[in-house]
Design an enzyme around this catalytic site. Sequence first.
Site, PDB file in Angstrom:
ATOM      1  N   LYS A 193      -0.519  17.021 -17.804  1.00 30.79           N
ATOM      2  CA  LYS A 193      -1.464  17.166 -18.938  1.00 30.79           C
ATOM      3  C   LYS A 193      -0.725  17.245 -20.256  1.00 30.79           C
ATOM      4  O   LYS A 193      -1.012  18.094 -21.110  1.00 30.79           O
ATOM      5  CB  LYS A 193      -2.361  18.387 -18.751  1.00 30.79           C
ATOM      6  CG  LYS A 193      -3.239  18.305 -17.507  1.00 30.79           C
ATOM      7  CD  LYS A 193      -4.231  19.440 -17.419  1.00 30.79           C
ATOM      8  CE  LYS A 193      -5.053  19.403 -16.155  1.00 30.79           C
ATOM      9  NZ  LYS A 193      -4.280  19.634 -14.902  1.00 30.79           N
TER      10      LYS A 193
HETATM   11  O1  LIG Z   1      -5.974  17.060 -14.230  1.00 27.79           O
HETATM   12  C1  LIG Z   1      -6.266  17.742 -13.239  1.00 27.79           C
HETATM   13  O2  LIG Z   1      -5.786  17.481 -12.148  1.00 27.79           O
HETATM   14  C2  LIG Z   1      -7.300  18.783 -13.381  1.00 27.79           C
HETATM   15  C3  LIG Z   1      -8.249  18.569 -14.354  1.00 27.79           C
HETATM   16  C4  LIG Z   1      -9.405  19.380 -14.384  1.00 27.79           C
HETATM   17  O3  LIG Z   1     -10.310  19.163 -15.166  1.00 27.79           O
HETATM   18  N1  LIG Z   1      -9.510  20.398 -13.485  1.00 27.79           N
HETATM   19  C5  LIG Z   1      -8.547  20.648 -12.538  1.00 27.79           C
HETATM   20  O4  LIG Z   1      -8.751  21.559 -11.723  1.00 27.79           O
HETATM   21  N2  LIG Z   1      -7.400  19.893 -12.529  1.00 27.79           N
HETATM   22  C6  LIG Z   1      -6.305  20.202 -11.563  1.00 27.79           C
HETATM   23  O5  LIG Z   1      -6.774  19.931 -10.243  1.00 27.79           O
HETATM   24  C7  LIG Z   1      -6.322  20.934  -9.334  1.00 27.79           C
HETATM   25  C8  LIG Z   1      -7.510  21.656  -8.737  1.00 27.79           C
HETATM   26  O6  LIG Z   1      -7.111  22.531  -7.726  1.00 27.79           O
HETATM   27  P1  LIG Z   1      -8.131  23.195  -6.675  1.00 27.79           P
HETATM   28  O7  LIG Z   1      -9.222  23.808  -7.474  1.00 27.79           O
HETATM   29  O8  LIG Z   1      -7.282  24.180  -5.958  1.00 27.79           O
HETATM   30  O9  LIG Z   1      -8.619  22.071  -5.780  1.00 27.79           O
HETATM   31  C9  LIG Z   1      -5.361  21.814 -10.119  1.00 27.79           C
HETATM   32  O10 LIG Z   1      -4.054  21.274  -9.977  1.00 27.79           O
HETATM   33  C10 LIG Z   1      -5.807  21.656 -11.555  1.00 27.79           C
HETATM   34  O11 LIG Z   1      -4.748  21.825 -12.459  1.00 27.79           O
END
Ligand SMILES: O=C(O)c1cc(=O)[nH]c(=O)n1[C@@H]1O[C@H](COP(=O)(O)O)[C@@H](O)[C@H]1O
Length: 274
Positions: free
Chosen positions: A95
């Site tokens: 990001k």
């Molecule tokens: O860019 C991302 O991957 C991301 C964007 C977003 O809007 N929300 C989001 O949760 N993420 C990433 O996606 C992953 C979600 O993780 P879980 O919620 O454990 O499945 C994490 O690595 C967050 O940093």
Amino acid sequence: MHFMTALQAAWQQRDSLLCVGLDPDPAKLPAHLQGRPDAIFEFCKAIVDATADLVCCFKPQIAYFAAHRAEDQLEALIAHIHAVHPATPVILDAKRGDIGSTAEQYAVEAFERFKADAITVNPYMGRDSVAPYLAWPDKGVILLCRTSNPGGSDLQFLEVDTPHGRMKLYEHVARTVAEDWNASGNCGLVVGATFPAEIARVRELTGDMPLLVPGIGAQGGDIAATLAAGRTANGTGLMINSSRAVLYAGKGEDFADAARQVALDTRDAINAQR
Ligand SMILES: O=C(O)c1cc(=O)[nH]c(=O)n1[C@@H]1O[C@H](COP(=O)(O)O)[C@@H](O)[C@H]1O
């Protein structure tokens, strides 16, 4: 190989839209790995080897490595994926967002040091801050658009005046990326599974552009609503990420088997809606 070519091949050959996110939290690692100097690498390698045939891509989150002085383990992990699972593209979730001269260094870090196939980038500093990533035409540049977190609405949901009339800021980001920044065909967008109506709107604005969709699993996003809103005519177009729900499905020495089972169930739940 171009990230988009590799992604499309993985969608077809694996018959999967699942992206497993690699977010290794040392406090959550199985007891038998705790305290080992290479614990983060060994944990992620086991997850990768247990799930690679079920995914269209992997997404390591750089903070989980950098916070624990484990960038060398991230390098080794991505090298392992390329060597043993070469058809599986790797998105470095960083990001990033900064002025162009600094962004050039971030691009070198992601693509030369870590050898990622794609990177997540924050678009809110504008075109010149994204140009250094776009200059790598074979690499994927996946821009934050409508993020999965509740605070995503604070700014992304504001109404703004644009050359195309009044619209929400995330809509303007989607339109700008699709119509201007995607000249090399290497852009994607992040839209959270927690906001299916906005996934549908972004799909409407961007044609078949690949969408990275985090927010199923631990954040409670709905798989059926995500697919209905975001799949393309040929039933692809989405990289649906799950991190914690897969990584921490088991706590014992068989943690990788437990992760595989959740990844399998998630892939099948996604495919049932395609
Ligand atoms: O860019 C991302 O991957 C991301 C964007 C977003 O809007 N929300 C989001 O949760 N993420 C990433 O996606 C992953 C979600 O993780 P879980 O919620 O454990 O499945 C994490 O690595 C967050 O940093």
